[in-house]
Every structure is written in structure tokens, then in C-alpha cells.
Design a protein around this motif. Structure first.
Motif, PDB file in Angstrom:
ATOM      1  N   PRO A  60       1.251  -1.435  -0.174  1.00  0.00           N
ATOM      2  CA  PRO A  60       0.084  -0.018   0.125  1.00  0.00           C
ATOM      3  C   PRO A  60       0.729   1.391   0.053  1.00  0.00           C
ATOM      4  O   PRO A  60       2.185   0.982   0.111  1.00  0.00           O
ATOM      5  CB  PRO A  60      -0.378  -0.474   1.233  1.00  0.00           C
ATOM      6  CG  PRO A  60       0.586  -0.625   1.925  1.00  0.00           C
ATOM      7  CD  PRO A  60       0.805  -1.600   1.538  1.00  0.00           C
ATOM      8  N   ALA A  61       0.232   2.234  -0.310  1.00  0.00           N
ATOM      9  CA  ALA A  61       0.616   3.520  -0.205  1.00  0.00           C
ATOM     10  C   ALA A  61       1.383   3.821   1.585  1.00  0.00           C
ATOM     11  O   ALA A  61       0.591   4.211   2.665  1.00  0.00           O
ATOM     12  CB  ALA A  61       0.399   4.959  -0.571  1.00  0.00           C
ATOM     13  N   ILE A  62       2.242   3.417   2.074  1.00  0.00           N
ATOM     14  CA  ILE A  62       3.232   3.010   3.748  1.00  0.00           C
ATOM     15  C   ILE A  62       2.472   4.507   4.230  1.00  0.00           C
ATOM     16  O   ILE A  62       3.594   5.775   3.354  1.00  0.00           O
ATOM     17  CB  ILE A  62       4.337   2.545   4.055  1.00  0.00           C
ATOM     18  CG1 ILE A  62       3.998   1.141   3.551  1.00  0.00           C
ATOM     19  CG2 ILE A  62       4.762   2.959   4.774  1.00  0.00           C
ATOM     20  CD1 ILE A  62       4.865   0.344   3.094  1.00  0.00           C
ATOM     21  N   ALA A  63       2.326   4.785   5.919  1.00  0.00           N
ATOM     22  CA  ALA A  63       2.762   6.327   5.916  1.00  0.00           C
ATOM     23  C   ALA A  63       1.763   7.804   5.246  1.00  0.00           C
ATOM     24  O   ALA A  63       1.853   9.036   6.371  1.00  0.00           O
ATOM     25  CB  ALA A  63       3.839   6.803   6.803  1.00  0.00           C
ATOM     26  N   THR A  64       1.098   7.326   4.331  1.00  0.00           N
ATOM     27  CA  THR A  64       0.171   8.175   3.603  1.00  0.00           C
ATOM     28  C   THR A  64      -1.353   8.561   4.561  1.00  0.00           C
ATOM     29  O   THR A  64      -1.348   9.618   3.866  1.00  0.00           O
ATOM     30  CB  THR A  64       0.003   8.572   1.920  1.00  0.00           C
ATOM     31  OG1 THR A  64      -0.511   7.171   2.035  1.00  0.00           O
ATOM     32  CG2 THR A  64       1.815   8.501   2.167  1.00  0.00           C
ATOM     33  N   GLY A  65      -2.301   7.872   4.895  1.00  0.00           N
ATOM     34  CA  GLY A  65      -3.114   7.826   5.708  1.00  0.00           C
ATOM     35  C   GLY A  65      -2.783   8.694   6.980  1.00  0.00           C
ATOM     36  O   GLY A  65      -1.958   9.952   6.675  1.00  0.00           O
ATOM     37  N   ILE A  66      -2.886   8.442   7.980  1.00  0.00           N
ATOM     38  CA  ILE A  66      -3.245   9.324   8.845  1.00  0.00           C
ATOM     39  C   ILE A  66      -2.060   9.083   9.482  1.00  0.00           C
ATOM     40  O   ILE A  66      -1.748  10.622  11.091  1.00  0.00           O
ATOM     41  CB  ILE A  66      -3.843   8.113  10.333  1.00  0.00           C
ATOM     42  CG1 ILE A  66      -4.267   9.146  11.663  1.00  0.00           C
ATOM     43  CG2 ILE A  66      -2.851   6.812  10.615  1.00  0.00           C
ATOM     44  CD1 ILE A  66      -5.313   8.081  12.685  1.00  0.00           C
TER      45      ILE A  66
END
Length: 165
Positions: A116-122
Motif C-alpha cells: 500500500p502507500a505506507i504512512a500516507t494515511g493517518i
């Protein structure tokens, strides 16, 4: 060098040997992609993760995939950096997440992996910078993995990843 594919979709639907989850240090599950993977895999995933916790930012550990199997055999849990403006080593930690996840995949003899796109969410890492780091780190990695799929859940992340191809 692994073939890198950028796709838009649900990482729990991937047909790969291992999926990476953007975990928190407890490995108990959380929101976003981590929550989706935990829901799809079932409660055994949290138990298996907790047995290996804590996992520091930049590291990665593997568990069986439980309810994601048989198409996905392993879940690789990696803890990304919390974005603090970019001056606190966040880029280095994020790059370590991708490198370490590929090392774990090699240990598992996984031929294919989905990130996934690591660390781009919360965690707030800017998706354009995260896409650049993901792509450059994977391209430079010495790995036996033959196929890396970068799975974007949303259109913005997908555009940023495609721009790095």
C-alpha cells in the motif's frame, strides 16, 4: 530487478504471495489499509502480530495470512514514520519500510508482493513524496521478488505513483 506495477484497488483482493500492511507498533490492527487487511484476515492476524510486537518504525515482520489465504500466503507488517514536517528523518524511515519488507519477502521466498502507500494515511506523509520514495527504493533494492504491485486505494495516490513509473 523486480517488475513494478502500479494499480488502483483493494489490496486484500491482490493475487500475490505477500501483502504489506502499514501497521502501528502494536501490530494489533488499526484504521485504513491496516484495518482492511485485519478485517479480511480475521482475528488470528492480530494475535499473531501481537506475539511479535512491538515493531519499531522502519522495521517489518511477517505473519501467516489467515483469512486472506490461499491466494495470499503472508502478511508483512511494517511501521511507517509519522510525518513531522520532513526534517526528522521521515524519508529514511519510509525507505527502510520498503527495503525491510522486501528483505522479509525474500526470507519467505515470496515471488510477488503488494504494497500500500505506507504512512500516507493517518501518519500524514505527503503522497507525492511517499510515491517517489517507494518507487526509487524498490528500484534500487536487491531482491529475489519478481513482481511488486503498488496498490493505490485512491485516485490521488494512484496519480502520484503513476507519475513515478
Amino acid at each position: 530487478m523486480a517488475e513494478i506495477q502500479v494499480v488502483r484497488g483493494d489490496i486484500t483482493d491482490e493475487q500475490v504471495d505477500a501483502v504489506v500492511t502499514a501497521a502501528n507498533e502494536s501490530l494489533l490492527g488499526g484504521g485504513g489499509v491496516d484495518g482492511a487487511i485485519h478485517r479480511a484476515a480475521g482475528p488470528e492476524l492480530a494475535k499473531a502480530g501481537a506475539a511479535q510486537a512491538p515493531c519499531p518504525p522502519g522495521d517489518a515482520v511477517a505473519t501467516p495470512s489467515f483469512g486472506l489465504g490461499p491466494r495470499i500466503r503472508h502478511v508483512i507488517h511494517t511501521v511507517g514514520p509519522v510525518w513531522e514536517g520532513g526534517g526528522h528523518g521521515e524519508a529514511d524511515v519510509l525507505a527502510r519500510c520498503y527495503r525491510r519488507s522486501l528483505e522479509v519477502a525474500d526470507d519467505l521466498r515470496a515471488g510477488s508482493i503488494a504494497f500500500p502507500a505506507i504512512a500516507t494515511g493517518i501518519y500524514g506523509f505527503p503522497s507525492d513524496e511517499a510515491a517517489r520514495i517507494a518507487m526509487s527504493t524498490i528500484r534500487a533494492a536487491h531482491t529475489q521478488v519478481q513482481l511488486v504491485r503498488l496498490v493505490a486505494f485512491d485516485e490521488e495516490t494512484y496519480r502520484h505513483l503513476k507519475a513515478q513509473e
